[in-house]
Design an enzyme around this catalytic site. Structure first.
Site, mmCIF file in Angstrom:
data_model
loop_
_atom_site.group_PDB
_atom_site.id
_atom_site.type_symbol
_atom_site.label_atom_id
_atom_site.label_comp_id
_atom_site.label_asym_id
_atom_site.label_seq_id
_atom_site.Cartn_x
_atom_site.Cartn_y
_atom_site.Cartn_z
ATOM 1 N N ASP A 16 -27.198 15.040 -1.387
ATOM 2 C CA ASP A 16 -26.633 15.842 -0.303
ATOM 3 C C ASP A 16 -27.460 17.122 -0.189
ATOM 4 O OD1 ASP A 16 -24.663 17.107 1.536
ATOM 5 O OD2 ASP A 16 -23.379 15.454 0.904
ATOM 6 N N HIS B 152 -30.500 16.754 1.580
ATOM 7 C CA HIS B 152 -30.234 17.078 2.984
ATOM 8 C C HIS B 152 -30.712 18.470 3.358
ATOM 9 C CE1 HIS B 152 -26.759 13.897 3.258
ATOM 10 N NE2 HIS B 152 -27.932 13.378 2.934
#
Length: 395
Positions: free
Chosen positions: A221, A244
């Site tokens: 993430d 991310h």
């Protein structure tokens, strides 16, 4: 020179003063093995660690909790600091702290290891292994699973130093800084597979004067995520990937929500990440804001969305359809951003119709896609561009 009794007495006095000063400057050490911790990775050492913490807290002098080499199994534990008599505790870790292999043991607790109301703590070295793989498999299978536990949490604390720590395979966030003041993370390494869900590397929220430097973060993430109520955040010399990217948000879930301001992100490399520099807000009514942000000296390598502001975040059109974001975004500077985009649109500003983005500044941006200049897309965004422009500005 004739040595008299007076000289001998003076020398003895100086020696006594020297050794007294030396001993007073040495931290009292509490070895977790002395409290029953076993370095075999199988014996539950939670109680031993908590007892060592309690003994250290009872000291009025500077203290050190020492974790020798080996693997130490720990279940969920909270280290409370409000009753500590000193404000200088060091936890020196030469070993590895291991979460239970059965994710159900800590999966519903929310936190694996939590430091609450602590003032004056240094954690030096060590590896924290969250053993989250089984929970990730459960989540991706569509079964009913626990939410998972954050690996290392600092809450309502101040004057925290994290040096040379490694976090591996956390069930959820690796490191959470929540409602803290004056926190420094240096030389941190975060590692989890790129497909591990919700495993943000470092998440900061409701905190001020946080510094994150000289760290490598690869996870499933956000490498670093920045939540509401964050101010005076400094991020420098970070290697991010997989992951991310670095994200401000998601913001605007609550109507009454504190904003994010005075954030500096500089000298960062992104490699193969989903995003680079992202600001993300829910498409919901809110009084939040994002302002006074600087992104500088950034290198992108094959990043899907190098620069993105997304104010229409609404997965599956649930909980926010047909609403405009109420989060006001202003005064965001992008300086010396260069590298390659994995998609044709390298700069995307998708701002709120209700509160358009203002004061966006692009200076010396050089992003390409397949050896050609990338493209830019703007909606409800105002600002200016200067210096080198690739892609051509849409502001």
């Amino acid at each position: 020179m004739l040595i008299t009794k007076k000289h001998v007495s003076l020398l003895l006095l100086l020696l006594v003063m020297f050794f007294f000063h030396l001993s007073s400057g040495t931290k009292i050490t509490y070895n977790v093995q002395s409290y029953g911790a076993k370095p075999d990775g199988k014996t539950d050492s939670t109680k031993a660690f908590l007892n060592a913490w309690a003994a250290a807290c009872a000291s009025t002098k500077s203290v050190m909790i020492y974790v020798p080499q080996g693997r130490y199994l720990l279940a969920s534990a909270a280290f409370w600091g409000q009753n500590c008599k000193n404000k200088d505790t060091t936890i020196k870790i030469d070993g590895t702290l291991v979460a239970p292999s059965d994710y159900k043991v800590i999966g519903n607790t929310g936190n694996w290891l939590k430091f609450e109301r602590v003032n004056g703590l240094t954690i030096s070295g060590g590896t924290f292994d969250g053993q989250g793989a089984a929970l990730w498999t459960c989540k991706t299978s569509g079964k009913s699973c626990p939410n998972g536990a954050t690996g290392l949490t600092f809450s309502n604390s101040s004057n925290i130093n994290i040096i040379g720590l490694t976090s591996e395979n956390s069930q959820m966030f690796h490191i959470l800084v929540d409602n803290c003041d004056n926190v420094k993370l240096q030389g941190v390494k975060v590692s989890a597979p790129g497909n591990s869900p919700n495993t943000d590397g470092i998440h900061v929220q409701y905190s001020s004067r946080v510094t994150i430097m000289n760290s490598r973060i690869g996870t499933g993430d956000d490498c670093i995520s920045i939540g509401p109520g964050t101010s005076n955040l400094w991020i420098e010399n970070i290697a991010c990937g997989p992951g991310h990217g670095i994200s401000i948000g998601s913001l605007g879930w609550e109507v009454q929500e504190p904003g994010v301001q005075n954030v500096t992100v500089k000298t960062v490399t992104f490699k193969g990440t989903q995003n680079g520099l992202r600001v993300k807000t829910w498409a919901r009514t809110s009084n939040g804001f994002v302002k006074d942000i600087l992104f500088q000296h950034i290198v992108m390598t094959n990043v899907q969305n190098p620069i993105i502001i997304d104010q229409n975040y609404c997965p599956n059109n649930e909980n926010c359809p047909h609403q405009g974001s109420g989060v006001k975004i202003s005064d965001i500077k992008y300086r010396d951003i260069r590298g390659t985009s994995a998609t044709e649109v390298a700069v995307k500003f998708d701002c709120s119709k209700k509160y358009p983005c203002s004061g966006i500044s692009l200076e010396d941006v050089n992003l390409s896609y397949k050896n050609q200049p990338a493209e830019a897309s703007c909606a409800n965004a105002g600002g200016r561009a200067s210096g080198f422009e690739k892609p051509n500005s849409c502001l």
